[in-house]
Motif scaffolding. Structure first.
Motif, PDB file in Angstrom:
ATOM      1  N   SER A   1       1.004  -1.418  -0.070  1.00 53.55           N
ATOM      2  CA  SER A   1       0.074  -0.118  -0.003  1.00 53.55           C
ATOM      3  C   SER A   1       0.716   1.179  -0.029  1.00 53.55           C
ATOM      4  O   SER A   1       2.080   1.065   0.342  1.00 53.55           O
ATOM      5  N   SER A   2       0.594   2.371  -0.458  1.00 51.64           N
ATOM      6  CA  SER A   2       1.449   3.519  -0.681  1.00 51.64           C
ATOM      7  C   SER A   2       0.625   4.818   0.148  1.00 51.64           C
ATOM      8  O   SER A   2      -0.798   4.763   0.306  1.00 51.64           O
ATOM      9  N   ARG A   3       1.079   5.673   0.112  1.00 45.03           N
ATOM     10  CA  ARG A   3       0.709   6.834   0.986  1.00 45.03           C
ATOM     11  C   ARG A   3       1.445   8.186   0.426  1.00 45.03           C
ATOM     12  O   ARG A   3       2.831   7.998   0.115  1.00 45.03           O
ATOM     13  N   ALA A   4       1.240   9.263   0.118  1.00 39.67           N
ATOM     14  CA  ALA A   4       1.839  10.407  -0.043  1.00 39.67           C
ATOM     15  C   ALA A   4       2.145  11.339   0.957  1.00 39.67           C
ATOM     16  O   ALA A   4       1.364  11.505   1.935  1.00 39.67           O
ATOM     17  N   ARG A   5       3.489  12.008   0.789  1.00 40.66           N
ATOM     18  CA  ARG A   5       3.826  13.166   1.862  1.00 40.66           C
ATOM     19  C   ARG A   5       3.265  14.441   1.151  1.00 40.66           C
ATOM     20  O   ARG A   5       4.138  14.954   0.510  1.00 40.66           O
ATOM     21  N   VAL A   6       2.289  14.914   1.792  1.00 42.12           N
ATOM     22  CA  VAL A   6       1.682  16.363   1.078  1.00 42.12           C
ATOM     23  C   VAL A   6       1.913  17.303   2.038  1.00 42.12           C
ATOM     24  O   VAL A   6       2.332  17.267   3.204  1.00 42.12           O
ATOM     25  N   ILE A   7       1.561  18.437   1.554  1.00 40.17           N
ATOM     26  CA  ILE A   7       1.564  19.645   2.233  1.00 40.17           C
ATOM     27  C   ILE A   7       0.033  20.290   2.605  1.00 40.17           C
ATOM     28  O   ILE A   7      -0.839  20.247   1.691  1.00 40.17           O
ATOM     29  N   VAL A   8      -0.130  20.808   3.794  1.00 44.07           N
ATOM     30  CA  VAL A   8      -1.304  21.136   4.397  1.00 44.07           C
ATOM     31  C   VAL A   8      -0.897  22.842   4.882  1.00 44.07           C
ATOM     32  O   VAL A   8       0.060  23.011   5.294  1.00 44.07           O
ATOM     33  N   TYR A   9      -1.894  23.557   4.407  1.00 45.19           N
ATOM     34  CA  TYR A   9      -1.792  24.918   4.738  1.00 45.19           C
ATOM     35  C   TYR A   9      -3.045  25.693   5.376  1.00 45.19           C
ATOM     36  O   TYR A   9      -4.229  25.176   5.145  1.00 45.19           O
ATOM     37  N   ASN A  10      -2.697  26.699   6.098  1.00 41.23           N
ATOM     38  CA  ASN A  10      -3.798  27.400   6.769  1.00 41.23           C
ATOM     39  C   ASN A  10      -4.520  28.375   5.588  1.00 41.23           C
ATOM     40  O   ASN A  10      -3.902  29.260   5.192  1.00 41.23           O
ATOM     41  N   LYS A  11      -5.721  28.005   5.182  1.00 39.10           N
ATOM     42  CA  LYS A  11      -6.457  28.849   4.072  1.00 39.10           C
ATOM     43  C   LYS A  11      -6.594  30.391   4.439  1.00 39.10           C
ATOM     44  O   LYS A  11      -6.360  31.280   3.463  1.00 39.10           O
ATOM     45  N   ALA A  12      -6.636  30.709   5.685  1.00 40.00           N
ATOM     46  CA  ALA A  12      -6.865  32.134   6.183  1.00 40.00           C
ATOM     47  C   ALA A  12      -5.530  33.120   6.136  1.00 40.00           C
ATOM     48  O   ALA A  12      -5.500  34.071   5.905  1.00 40.00           O
ATOM     49  N   SER A  13      -4.482  31.991   6.123  1.00 40.95           N
ATOM     50  CA  SER A  13      -3.309  32.991   6.501  1.00 40.95           C
ATOM     51  C   SER A  13      -2.043  32.836   5.366  1.00 40.95           C
ATOM     52  O   SER A  13      -1.332  33.581   5.426  1.00 40.95           O
ATOM     53  N   MET A  14      -2.315  31.910   4.586  1.00 37.55           N
ATOM     54  CA  MET A  14      -0.974  31.612   3.745  1.00 37.55           C
ATOM     55  C   MET A  14      -1.491  31.618   2.197  1.00 37.55           C
ATOM     56  O   MET A  14      -2.537  31.318   1.836  1.00 37.55           O
ATOM     57  N   ASN A  15      -0.655  32.013   1.353  1.00 38.47           N
ATOM     58  CA  ASN A  15      -0.759  31.703  -0.205  1.00 38.47           C
ATOM     59  C   ASN A  15      -0.244  30.534  -0.583  1.00 38.47           C
ATOM     60  O   ASN A  15       0.821  30.267  -0.568  1.00 38.47           O
ATOM     61  N   PRO A  16      -1.141  29.782  -1.246  1.00 39.98           N
ATOM     62  CA  PRO A  16      -0.583  28.307  -1.590  1.00 39.98           C
ATOM     63  C   PRO A  16       0.405  28.238  -2.611  1.00 39.98           C
ATOM     64  O   PRO A  16       1.067  27.410  -2.696  1.00 39.98           O
ATOM     65  N   LYS A  17       0.628  29.363  -3.182  1.00 41.95           N
ATOM     66  CA  LYS A  17       1.769  29.655  -4.126  1.00 41.95           C
ATOM     67  C   LYS A  17       3.102  29.552  -3.759  1.00 41.95           C
ATOM     68  O   LYS A  17       4.150  29.269  -4.081  1.00 41.95           O
ATOM     69  N   ASP A  18       3.085  29.878  -2.096  1.00 46.16           N
ATOM     70  CA  ASP A  18       4.209  30.171  -1.595  1.00 46.16           C
ATOM     71  C   ASP A  18       4.755  29.021  -1.051  1.00 46.16           C
ATOM     72  O   ASP A  18       5.826  28.784  -0.516  1.00 46.16           O
ATOM     73  N   VAL A  19       3.648  27.753  -1.224  1.00 48.16           N
ATOM     74  CA  VAL A  19       4.097  26.498  -0.505  1.00 48.16           C
ATOM     75  C   VAL A  19       3.872  25.240  -1.142  1.00 48.16           C
ATOM     76  O   VAL A  19       3.374  24.282  -0.955  1.00 48.16           O
ATOM     77  N   ASP A  20       3.771  25.335  -2.709  1.00 50.94           N
ATOM     78  CA  ASP A  20       3.463  24.437  -3.618  1.00 50.94           C
ATOM     79  C   ASP A  20       4.557  23.314  -3.821  1.00 50.94           C
ATOM     80  O   ASP A  20       4.295  22.461  -4.867  1.00 50.94           O
ATOM     81  N   THR A  21       5.485  23.375  -3.497  1.00 50.67           N
ATOM     82  CA  THR A  21       6.787  22.458  -3.545  1.00 50.67           C
ATOM     83  C   THR A  21       7.353  22.291  -2.135  1.00 50.67           C
ATOM     84  O   THR A  21       7.517  23.049  -1.193  1.00 50.67           O
ATOM     85  N   TYR A  22       8.122  21.101  -2.079  1.00 49.00           N
ATOM     86  CA  TYR A  22       9.037  20.641  -0.718  1.00 49.00           C
ATOM     87  C   TYR A  22       9.880  21.954  -0.622  1.00 49.00           C
ATOM     88  O   TYR A  22      10.397  22.523   0.394  1.00 49.00           O
ATOM     89  N   GLU A  23      10.576  22.378  -1.706  1.00 51.09           N
ATOM     90  CA  GLU A  23      11.666  23.028  -1.821  1.00 51.09           C
ATOM     91  C   GLU A  23      11.168  24.730  -1.168  1.00 51.09           C
ATOM     92  O   GLU A  23      11.962  25.303  -0.614  1.00 51.09           O
ATOM     93  N   LYS A  24      10.076  25.095  -1.397  1.00 54.57           N
ATOM     94  CA  LYS A  24       9.529  26.550  -1.018  1.00 54.57           C
ATOM     95  C   LYS A  24       9.444  26.591   0.494  1.00 54.57           C
ATOM     96  O   LYS A  24       9.378  27.528   1.065  1.00 54.57           O
ATOM     97  N   LEU A  25       9.139  25.447   1.148  1.00 55.32           N
ATOM     98  CA  LEU A  25       8.938  25.452   2.673  1.00 55.32           C
ATOM     99  C   LEU A  25      10.308  26.044   3.191  1.00 55.32           C
ATOM    100  O   LEU A  25      10.183  26.359   4.400  1.00 55.32           O
ATOM    101  N   ALA A  26      11.467  25.905   2.534  1.00 58.40           N
ATOM    102  CA  ALA A  26      12.679  26.427   3.289  1.00 58.40           C
ATOM    103  C   ALA A  26      12.707  27.757   2.723  1.00 58.40           C
ATOM    104  O   ALA A  26      13.861  28.228   3.195  1.00 58.40           O
ATOM    105  N   ASP A  27      12.245  28.347   1.660  1.00 64.66           N
ATOM    106  CA  ASP A  27      12.184  29.685   1.336  1.00 64.66           C
ATOM    107  C   ASP A  27      11.962  30.663   2.593  1.00 64.66           C
ATOM    108  O   ASP A  27      11.061  30.487   3.212  1.00 64.66           O
TER     109      ASP A  27
END
Length: 353
Positions: free
Chosen positions: A135-161
């Motif tokens: 069985s498989s699972r994905a390592r996904v990103i979740v963000y707070n819709k009220a405070s975050m711009n999803p474009k700023d966190v749409d890759t693993y790499e951007k989490l370190a920006d």
């Protein structure tokens, strides 16, 4: 090989060995109609999975359940006297660790070779594969819709920006889920870039790493964190919940499939193997082949919100289907497991707790 041995003890320590078992140990035995199962899966829905196998084959399952570390410690203690037939573990990092310690034996099965994709099983050593993902699972990103711009966190790499400074939450860096993610990054972009990413993650932490994946999701919903990493089945579990508190959490967060324009989302597995000294090897192989059957694959999907690894099986789990389609990372799970050595060294250098 010297590198593997040199750092193995550090890796084992990082996983935090637990000696005690979480369930009473049944009497194990040797018989063509018996299977001795050591399982790190602790999901109640697996009961139906095992019961169906016994119904189909007449083979009784003697089961010992514990966390991965406790099972491996038991295998070390038992040595050649172990009566384990099948070992079920969760995550590539744990499967690799068990493999290099010699707890598995290679097997040849046309059923498994046909149904389990090559990137979801160990490297073939000429005598067959040592373990298989079921069985498989994905390592996904979740963000707070009220405070975050999803474009700023749409890759693993951007989490370190730097734009995400003070917003990122994760569980411990030395947890197998994180080691495997970093091992995958190491495989596709090398040591220097992976270390730079880990350093940026430390700089962006909203708080010190702690808790499990559900805690990360709830931290995002509460506003303690702006963004976090989680395995997909934890999110699907909350989506299927009818508890008002869980439903409120789901309403406040957004889901991102990372790296869809590049490498794809990081995937991991729960897998199994035939134990090195299995007294009931034929039954063990039959059990693993059963886990690759259409009906067993549906149990994994509906029971614990994991995707089937057999490509022809389409899940009927509404929560999983609601998550939609996504591009998957195409990296060998075996390579990801092996790379945990380098992942742990990187984490140590950047003080990723």
């Amino acid at each position: 090989m010297l590198l593997t041995k040199k750092y193995l003890l550090a890796i084992v320590s990082a996983f935090g060995l637990t000696i005690g078992l979480t369930a009473a140990s049944p009497a194990l035995s040797q018989s063509s109609q018996v299977l001795n199962l050591y399982s790190a899966r602790h999901y109640q829905t697996d009961e139906a999975l095992y019961a169906e196998f016994t119904k189909q084959t007449g083979i009784k399952i003697n089961r010992i359940e514990a966390d991965d570390n406790a099972l491996l410690e038991r295998l070390r203690s038992e040595g050649k006297n172990s009566l384990a037939d099948v070992i079920l573990l969760v995550d590539a990092a744990r499967l690799w660790r068990a493999e290099i310690e010699g707890f598995f034996q290679p097997i040849q099965s046309k059923v498994l070779d046909t149904r389990i994709p090559k990137n979801f099983r160990s490297n073939d050593i000429g005598q067959g594969s040592q373990w298989f993902g079921f069985s498989s699972r994905a390592r996904v990103i979740v963000y707070n819709k009220a405070s975050m711009n999803p474009k700023d966190v749409d890759t693993y790499e951007k989490l370190a920006d730097p734009v995400n400074k003070g917003k990122v939450c994760t569980r411990s860096g030395s947890h197998p889920y994180m080691l495997s993610l970093i091992g995958a990054m190491y495989e596709r972009q090398g040591e220097a870039k992976t270390e730079a990413w880990a350093k940026g993650m430390v700089a962006n932490m909203a708080r010190a790493p702690k808790g499990g994946d559900t805690d990360q999701i709830k931290g995002v919903a509460s506003g303690e964190c702006g963004v976090a990493l989680t395995n997909s089945y934890y999110l699907a579990r909350l989506m299927r919940s009818t508890k008002p508190a869980d439903m409120q959490v789901v309403e406040k967060i957004g889901l991102i499939w990372p790296n869809q324009a590049t490498s794809g989302v990081h995937m991991n597995i729960a897998g199994g193997a035939v134990a090195s000294y299995a007294p009931n090897k034929a039954a063990a192989i039959k059990f693993l082949e059963y886990l690759a059957s259409d009906s067993a694959q549906q149990y994994f999907a509906n029971g614990n919100n994991e995707w089937p690894v057999v490509k022809s099986v389409k899940t009927t789990n509404e929560a999983l289907n609601k998550l939609g389609n996504f591009k998957q990372e195409n990296i060998s799970i075996a390579s990801i497991g092996k790379n945990q050595i380098y992942a742990q060294k990187i984490l140590d250098r950047v003080s990723y707790k």
